[in-house]
Write a protein that holds these residues in place. Structure first.
Motif, short mmCIF file in Angstrom:
data_model
loop_
_atom_site.label_atom_id
_atom_site.label_comp_id
_atom_site.label_asym_id
_atom_site.label_seq_id
_atom_site.Cartn_x
_atom_site.Cartn_y
_atom_site.Cartn_z
N ASN A 26 0.81 -1.23 0.00
CA ASN A 26 0.00 0.00 0.00
C ASN A 26 0.84 1.28 0.00
OD1 ASN A 26 -2.65 -1.13 -0.05
ND2 ASN A 26 -2.45 -1.65 2.12
N TRP A 27 2.06 1.17 -0.52
CA TRP A 27 2.89 2.37 -0.70
C TRP A 27 2.45 3.11 -1.97
CZ3 TRP A 27 8.05 -0.67 0.27
CH2 TRP A 27 8.15 -0.97 1.63
N ILE A 28 1.92 2.35 -2.92
CA ILE A 28 1.27 2.93 -4.10
C ILE A 28 -0.18 2.45 -4.09
CG2 ILE A 28 1.20 3.03 -6.62
CD1 ILE A 28 4.15 2.52 -6.72
N ILE A 204 4.71 1.06 -12.55
CA ILE A 204 3.25 1.24 -12.67
C ILE A 204 2.59 -0.08 -13.04
CG2 ILE A 204 1.42 2.33 -14.03
CD1 ILE A 204 3.28 4.78 -14.32
N THR A 205 3.18 -0.78 -14.01
CA THR A 205 2.64 -2.07 -14.44
C THR A 205 2.66 -3.07 -13.29
OG1 THR A 205 3.35 -1.71 -16.73
CG2 THR A 205 2.91 -3.98 -16.07
N GLY A 206 3.78 -3.12 -12.55
CA GLY A 206 3.88 -4.03 -11.42
C GLY A 206 2.89 -3.70 -10.32
N ALA A 207 2.67 -2.40 -10.10
CA ALA A 207 1.72 -1.98 -9.07
C ALA A 207 0.29 -2.38 -9.46
CB ALA A 207 1.80 -0.46 -8.87
N LEU A 208 -0.05 -2.22 -10.74
CA LEU A 208 -1.37 -2.64 -11.21
C LEU A 208 -1.51 -4.16 -11.14
CD1 LEU A 208 -1.74 -0.24 -14.25
CD2 LEU A 208 -3.26 -0.31 -12.27
N PHE A 209 -0.41 -4.84 -11.41
CA PHE A 209 -0.41 -6.30 -11.34
C PHE A 209 -0.70 -6.76 -9.91
CE2 PHE A 209 1.98 -10.41 -11.15
CZ PHE A 209 1.19 -11.11 -12.05
#
Length: 305
Positions: A26-28, A204-209
């Motif tokens: 939950n950092w992003i 960004i992609t990893g965070a959405l993943f």
């Protein structure tokens, strides 16, 4: 050479893992995704595009430009039409069909392409890649945006031509033709800013993943079918077609390797900004980025025969 491919792919996967962990910790937050995606597409990516035009065009004639532009148009149109045909036989919802088509059409040209092509084919290869990337961006930030917005009104494409990424492309072309160099301080700043493209896009992609169900992802046949088409079918057919009339090994190699790149992380940002399919789009980017560690060396071997 193959080590270069593997190293570059592993670097991108590290960025993906960082984004994934930031999301899970939950950092992003999900609410941050749109802002981060706007930062990438409107600031960081245009800087990378502009600095990519730092090449010498004096050694190339008009015929060379015409050939590369025509092949670049083919490399955009062919995956688009093929993927559009393939999804017509599926029962996916319309929004996911659009994501499938977008991820098949727009690949990771700059982030993986530049270090690999630069190592294999030197300045000529990079120049070919820059032309292809410019053509691809022209379609990505016009028709690609229409695709993710599910907007069939082609009259509304006009405003997309003023997007920062396309303006950077137009400015880069102008500077290239006029043989004008930007001030050193500005060039350095743009280089530093553009170097953030790969880390930021993959984070960004990893965070959405991190927002998706991993178990569902691992058993999704659709993801593996997509990767088979994106990483094997498309470059394989491109090789067979281009090999029949392209005698220049550098042109052939650059174009086939470009066709075999994984889905571009910019797809994730555009899907986040213009639709609600960012997490789903990240699945295609993640899995194709993982599997290209295997497929790109195979492509390089075939090209070396």
């Amino acid at each position: 050479m193959i080590t270069t491919v593997i190293d570059q792919c592993l670097i991108l996967l590290i960025f993906l893992v960082i984004g994934f962990l930031c999301s899970r910790k939950n950092w992003i937050h999900k609410k941050h995704m749109s802002s981060l995606s706007n930062l990438l597409t409107n600031i960081v990516l245009p800087a990378a595009i502009l600095t990519s035009f730092n090449v010498n065009i004096a050694a190339y004639n008009l015929n060379f430009f015409v050939i590369i532009i025509c092949i670049s148009l083919f490399l955009v149109a062919f995956p688009f039409l093929l993927s559009k045909l393939l999804v017509s036989f599926t029962h996916m919802e319309l929004a996911l069909k659009k994501v499938w088509i977008g991820c098949c059409t727009y690949s990771n040209i700059l982030f993986i392409g530049i270090p690999i092509i630069g190592t294999l084919y030197d300045e000529k290869g990079l120049f070919i890649l820059v032309i292809y990337n410019t053509i691809s961006n022209l379609f990505l930030f016009t028709l690609g945006i229409r695709l993710y917005k599910n907007d069939v009104n082609f009259k509304s494409i006009g405003p997309s031509l003023l997007s920062p990424a396309l303006l950077a492309s137009f400015l880069g072309i102008l500077l290239l033709i006029l043989d004008v160099s930007l001030p050193k301080t500005l060039t350095t700043a743009l280089d530093e800013l553009g170097s953030m493209t790969a880390p930021l896009s993959m984070i960004i992609t990893g965070a959405l993943f991190g927002l998706i169900n991993i178990k569902k992802f691992m058993v999704s046949k659709n993801i593996y079918i997509f990767c088979f088409v994106r990483l094997i079918v498309i470059p394989g057919l491109v090789f067979v077609i281009l090999n029949t009339f392209i005698t220049d090994k550098v042109i052939l190699g650059v174009m086939v390797l470009s066709a075999g790149m994984p889905a571009g992380a910019t797809n994730t940002s555009l899907a986040t900004i213009y639709s609600d399919k960012g997490p789903e789009t990240s699945q295609y980017v993640v899995m194709s980025s993982i599997l290209c560690i295997i497929t790109l060396p195979i492509l390089m071997y075939v090209l070396s025969l």
